[in-house]
Motif scaffolding. Structure first.
Motif, PDB file in Angstrom:
ATOM      1  N   LEU A 160       0.748  -1.098   0.064  1.00  0.00           N
ATOM      2  CA  LEU A 160       0.124   0.076   0.114  1.00  0.00           C
ATOM      3  C   LEU A 160       0.757   1.218  -0.212  1.00  0.00           C
ATOM      4  O   LEU A 160       0.608   2.110  -0.762  1.00  0.00           O
ATOM      5  CB  LEU A 160      -0.895   0.130   1.171  1.00  0.00           C
TER       6      LEU A 160
ATOM      7  N   GLU B 102       0.964   4.095  -2.857  1.00  0.00           N
ATOM      8  CA  GLU B 102       0.755   5.351  -2.251  1.00  0.00           C
ATOM      9  C   GLU B 102       1.898   6.534  -2.927  1.00  0.00           C
ATOM     10  O   GLU B 102       1.717   7.572  -3.235  1.00  0.00           O
ATOM     11  CB  GLU B 102       0.732   5.821  -0.840  1.00  0.00           C
ATOM     12  N   ASN B 103       3.081   6.068  -2.958  1.00  0.00           N
ATOM     13  CA  ASN B 103       4.266   6.771  -3.138  1.00  0.00           C
ATOM     14  C   ASN B 103       4.139   6.923  -4.835  1.00  0.00           C
ATOM     15  O   ASN B 103       4.407   8.105  -5.337  1.00  0.00           O
ATOM     16  CB  ASN B 103       5.412   5.900  -2.837  1.00  0.00           C
TER      17      ASN B 103
ATOM     18  N   MET C  64       1.251   6.935  -6.550  1.00  0.00           N
ATOM     19  CA  MET C  64       0.339   7.954  -7.013  1.00  0.00           C
ATOM     20  C   MET C  64       0.710   9.369  -6.511  1.00  0.00           C
ATOM     21  O   MET C  64       0.300  10.206  -7.309  1.00  0.00           O
ATOM     22  CB  MET C  64      -0.884   7.543  -5.945  1.00  0.00           C
ATOM     23  N   SER C  65       1.564   9.335  -5.668  1.00  0.00           N
ATOM     24  CA  SER C  65       2.246  10.800  -5.205  1.00  0.00           C
ATOM     25  C   SER C  65       3.291  11.515  -6.285  1.00  0.00           C
ATOM     26  O   SER C  65       2.948  12.494  -6.787  1.00  0.00           O
ATOM     27  CB  SER C  65       3.018  10.705  -3.979  1.00  0.00           C
TER      28      SER C  65
END
Length: 245
Positions: free
Chosen positions: A214, A218-219, A221-222
């Motif tokens: 996860l 998230e990384n 997506m950032s």
């Protein structure tokens, strides 16, 4: 009785020759009823005197004799009790002492009652003979009742022993149940804690790689979001030259 009568003589007012009513004491020490001495002094204008010793007093003065009043009250109570006891031993109708017992009507009567029409052809016995007869009957009843009492007392003792035995057994059983359930509760608590601990370990083992994945997502997506922002800013350039640069 003689002592009571002698004692009663000391409680008689010398004016009305009756038991004191609201007794009061004069300065000379003699006692009278309050109404009696007040009435006696009514016609004495200046100096007043004692009806017994003739002592003269400058003014009308006396004080209530509470001790004497209490004695009079007790004496009256005794007289009432004596009268009640006397009435119990006498025929109310003829005021004669009970001498006979009417077996027909089963009651005490006096000699005058025996000759009355209401007791005609009845059977009578002297009180002393009836007393002996009924005492014998009562003694027989007492003997039987005492036997019944002793028998019931034994039954009561045995029943109490049985009740106490059941109570002791019940208490012992309850303590045993409490002990067993305490052990069972301890076992269940330990098992519960063990299972929860194992579940947490398994949860951690499963979640750790998932949380790592996860975080990578998230990384990424950032990073993508940053690139999107950068490209949108480029599209917003108003000048074609600036845009191509």
């Amino acid at each position: 009785v003689m002592m009571a009568e002698t004692f009663k003589d000391e409680l008689i007012c010398s004016i009305c020759i009756d038991l004191f009513t609201n007794p009061v004491m004069l300065a000379c020490g003699h006692n009278f009823c309050n109404p009696c001495i007040s009435d006696y002094w009514k016609n004495q204008k200046k100096n007043v005197s004692c009806p017994e010793c003739r002592s003269v007093f400058a003014r009308k003065s006396f004080r209530k004799n509470r001790v004497l009043a209490n004695l009079v009250e007790k004496t009256q109570e005794i007289e009432v009790l004596q009268m009640q006891e006397k009435n119990k031993l006498c025929c109310k109708k003829h005021e004669e002492k009970f001498k006979l017992f009417c077996e027909t009507d089963q009651k005490l009567i006096c000699l005058i009652c025996r000759d009355c029409w209401e007791h005609k052809n009845h059977s009578f016995l002297p009180v002393t003979e009836v007393v002996e007869t009924y005492k014998a009957k009562i003694n027989t009843s007492l003997y039987l009742l005492k036997e019944q009492r002793d028998s019931l007392s034994k039954a009561q003792f045995n029943q109490n022993e049985k009740i106490d035995g059941i109570k002791r057994h019940s208490i012992s059983l309850m303590e045993h149940i409490r002990s067993e359930f305490a052990e069972l509760h301890l076992f269940l608590t330990e098992t519960e804690n063990k299972l929860i601990s194992e579940l947490k370990q398994k949860e951690e083992q499963v979640l750790r790689p998932m949380e790592k994945s996860l975080m990578e997502i998230e990384n990424k997506m950032s990073s993508i979001q940053q690139e999107i922002v950068r490209l949108q800013l480029r599209l917003e350039k108003p000048n074609d030259i600036e845009f191509l640069k």
